[in-house]
Design a protein around this motif. Structure first.
Motif, PDB file in Angstrom:
ATOM      1  N   VAL A   2      60.422  24.684  48.179  1.00 53.70           N
ATOM      2  CA  VAL A   2      60.256  24.263  49.567  1.00 53.70           C
ATOM      3  C   VAL A   2      61.431  24.732  50.405  1.00 53.70           C
ATOM      4  O   VAL A   2      61.263  25.226  51.522  1.00 53.70           O
ATOM      5  CB  VAL A   2      60.197  22.728  49.668  1.00 53.70           C
ATOM      6  CG1 VAL A   2      59.506  22.336  50.936  1.00 53.70           C
ATOM      7  CG2 VAL A   2      59.569  22.118  48.470  1.00 53.70           C
ATOM      8  N   ALA A  48      56.878  27.089  57.989  1.00 51.54           N
ATOM      9  CA  ALA A  48      57.907  26.327  57.273  1.00 51.54           C
ATOM     10  C   ALA A  48      57.713  24.834  57.513  1.00 51.54           C
ATOM     11  O   ALA A  48      57.785  24.033  56.582  1.00 51.54           O
ATOM     12  CB  ALA A  48      59.293  26.764  57.723  1.00 51.54           C
ATOM     13  N   ALA A  49      57.413  24.453  58.782  1.00 54.16           N
ATOM     14  CA  ALA A  49      57.234  23.027  59.086  1.00 54.16           C
ATOM     15  C   ALA A  49      56.062  22.472  58.286  1.00 54.16           C
ATOM     16  O   ALA A  49      56.133  21.368  57.729  1.00 54.16           O
ATOM     17  CB  ALA A  49      56.994  22.845  60.583  1.00 54.16           C
ATOM     18  N   VAL A  68      57.013  21.989  54.606  1.00 52.90           N
ATOM     19  CA  VAL A  68      57.832  20.803  54.337  1.00 52.90           C
ATOM     20  C   VAL A  68      56.941  19.573  54.279  1.00 52.90           C
ATOM     21  O   VAL A  68      56.958  18.814  53.304  1.00 52.90           O
ATOM     22  CB  VAL A  68      58.909  20.623  55.422  1.00 52.90           C
ATOM     23  CG1 VAL A  68      59.647  19.334  55.196  1.00 52.90           C
ATOM     24  CG2 VAL A  68      59.864  21.775  55.402  1.00 52.90           C
ATOM     25  N   ALA A  69      56.119  19.369  55.326  1.00 51.05           N
ATOM     26  CA  ALA A  69      55.302  18.163  55.371  1.00 51.05           C
ATOM     27  C   ALA A  69      54.381  18.096  54.157  1.00 51.05           C
ATOM     28  O   ALA A  69      54.221  17.050  53.532  1.00 51.05           O
ATOM     29  CB  ALA A  69      54.484  18.150  56.662  1.00 51.05           C
TER      30      ALA A  69
END
Lengths: 167, 320
Positions: free
Chosen positions: B122, B141-142, B145-146
């Motif tokens: 991650v 990327a966001a 992560v989530a």
């Protein structure tokens, strides 16, 4: 074997100090985060060197795998410019150095006073003994720490909700 | 003078890197062929008989391409990310017992080691998305992560349920705890754990229907939009290596590892692992991508409570 351990120690120490230096001084927040991750890796290596692989792996799992990702998420949400213009003027640097040096000195003195220097590597503690220790001998301290963590988490959620109402 | 354990790990790492590279070639071919047949077309057909040399041509193309760094990208982070993506996966294969004696590092905490190093993936995706200074990359990327933070929880709970059953985190011990025949494997006692693990493994490896971080119809290519040549190649190899790790762990935890009727050995392990990979590839070409809210709802509303219930069920079974 002993020289190898010495080299490993020197390597991890260099990684920790170098990473920490980058984390503190780099004006770009994401690069600073990379430095912090490197320092955490070095600490994990130190745990392995002290024959505590479980703690070392937990260091990687929690700090490198989770905490740093959360920090990254926070950086991303606040959206600093990629060039690194968020550095504050360093007028408070002496105070910051003092704030960092005080706990380091205190912990260092305690470490040198409390623990005798040993040469032999301690035996590996199994997870079973570790679990027994945490929930048996040190049960109260363990539970207290978890209560503190819970309070911090609930507090963070509460603050988050308040912010949203104001905005 | 050199420590034999260290030498063993070094040799194993070289072997693993070779295995991962060969495997990526084979899986690229398999993936494109299966995709072709699912969509009623032959797939790659021109290079070699039935297109069998196509992955070699792809690999040569990737290696020959120029490596470009976008103008406003952060070069250090941009090039650190693909390396950080690939290296930990190789470490994750170290504690996996492919056969009775075919294990690089017999570690009591093998499972924890895999989980710890898998978490680095991650971080590398974050750095890639951030470093390329590209809106699509950042959005990818966001999402990564989530998605990964959410699905790690039911994944850990499913792994924990097996650890409860065996009382060990050593992958070799977990394998030996299961018998020769399929009805002696953990999957029969703990089917829900297997399903939860498998869904989470799909999400953690960013495979469709959970490939939102690189959704090409919305984000061009998500976090690896800006990577050319082997920069992209490393992400690509890491994805296939991640599939090996996820399927190997599923094989060890739930499907009895190298145990099998008539002559147990590494062939059973590879058979089960590739069967799971085949299933993953088929799922990718069968189901459409989920929406992001669906993805998170599935995790927090279904998988996490179900995994917790499963844990209760497993403790009852173990007690009985």
């Amino acid at each position: 074997m002993e020289t190898l351990a010495f080299f490993a120690y020197a390597l991890y120490l260099a990684i920790i100090v170098g990473g920490g230096f980058v984390a503190v001084t780099n004006p770009d927040l994401v690069r600073a985060l990379v430095g912090l991750v490197a320092a955490m890796f070095g600490v994990a290596g130190m745990y392995f060197l002290m024959n505590a692989p479980f703690v070392g792996l937990m260091q990687l799992l929690i700090y490198v795998g989770a905490i740093s990702v959360l920090i990254f998420f926070a950086i991303m949400l606040t959206r600093p410019p990629a060039g690194g213009e968020e550095q504050t003027p360093s007028t408070r640097r002496p105070m910051a150095v003092l704030a960092a040096a005080a706990p380091v000195a205190l912990l260092g003195v305690i470490c040198f006073k409390a623990f005798k220097q040993t040469v032999a590597v301690p035996d590996e503690t199994g997870i079973k003994e570790l679990g027994m220790g945490l929930l048996g001998t040190y049960g109260l301290a363990f539970e207290l720490i978890s209560v503190v963590l819970l309070v911090a988490m609930v507090g963070a959620v509460l603050l988050g909700f308040k912010r949203r109402e104001e905005a | 003078m050199i420590d034999p354990q260290l030498l063993r790990i070094l040799i194993a790492l070289v072997g693993i890197l070779g295995f991962v590279a060969l495997n990526a070639l084979a899986l690229v071919y398999a993936e494109r062929k299966i995709a072709g047949h699912v969509q009623r077309r032959p797939g790659p057909y021109e290079v070699g008989p039935h297109g069998i040399l196509q992955p070699l041509a792809d690999a040569l193309k990737l290696m020959g391409k120029q490596l470009t760094t976008p103008r406003d990208a952060d070069p250090v982070i941009f090039w650190l990310a693909p390396i950080l993506c690939f290296m930990p996966v190789a470490l994750c294969i170290l504690p996996i017992p492919f056969g009775p004696n075919l294990i690089a590092l017999d570690l009591n905490l093998g499972m924890v080691l895999i989980l710890a190093f898998a978490g680095l993936g991650v971080l590398s995706i974050c750095l890639a998305g951030w470093g390329s200074n590209n809106k699509w990359g950042l959005l990818g990327a966001a999402r990564a992560v989530a998605q990964n933070v959410a699905y790690e929880i039911p994944l850990l709970l499913a792994v924990l349920s097996v650890a409860f059953m065996t009382g060990s985190l050593n992958l070799a011990t977990i394998t030996e705890g299961q018998g020769t025949w399929p009805w002696q494997w953990n999957v029969l006692l703990n089917p829900l754990g297997f399903i939860i693990y498998f869904i989470c493994a799909l999400a953690e490896t960013n495979r469709a229907p959970f490939d939102l971080p690189e959704a090409e119809s919305e984000l061009t290519a998500g976090f690896h939009t800006e990577y050319s040549g082997m920069g992209f190649g490393l992400f690509f190899m890491a994805e296939y290596a991640n599939m090996i790790v996820a399927c190997s762990v599923a094989t060890v935890l739930f499907l009895g590892g190298w145990n099998g009727p008539f002559a147990p050995g590494w062939w059973w392990f590879l058979l089960k692992m590739y069967a799971l990979i085949f299933l993953i590839i088929q799922i990718r070409w069968t189901y459409p991508r989920v929406r992001f809210d669906q993805l998170l709802n599935l995790c927090w509303r279904w998988l996490v409570p179900l995994a917790l219930l499963n844990l209760v069920y497993v403790t009852i079974i173990v007690k009985l």
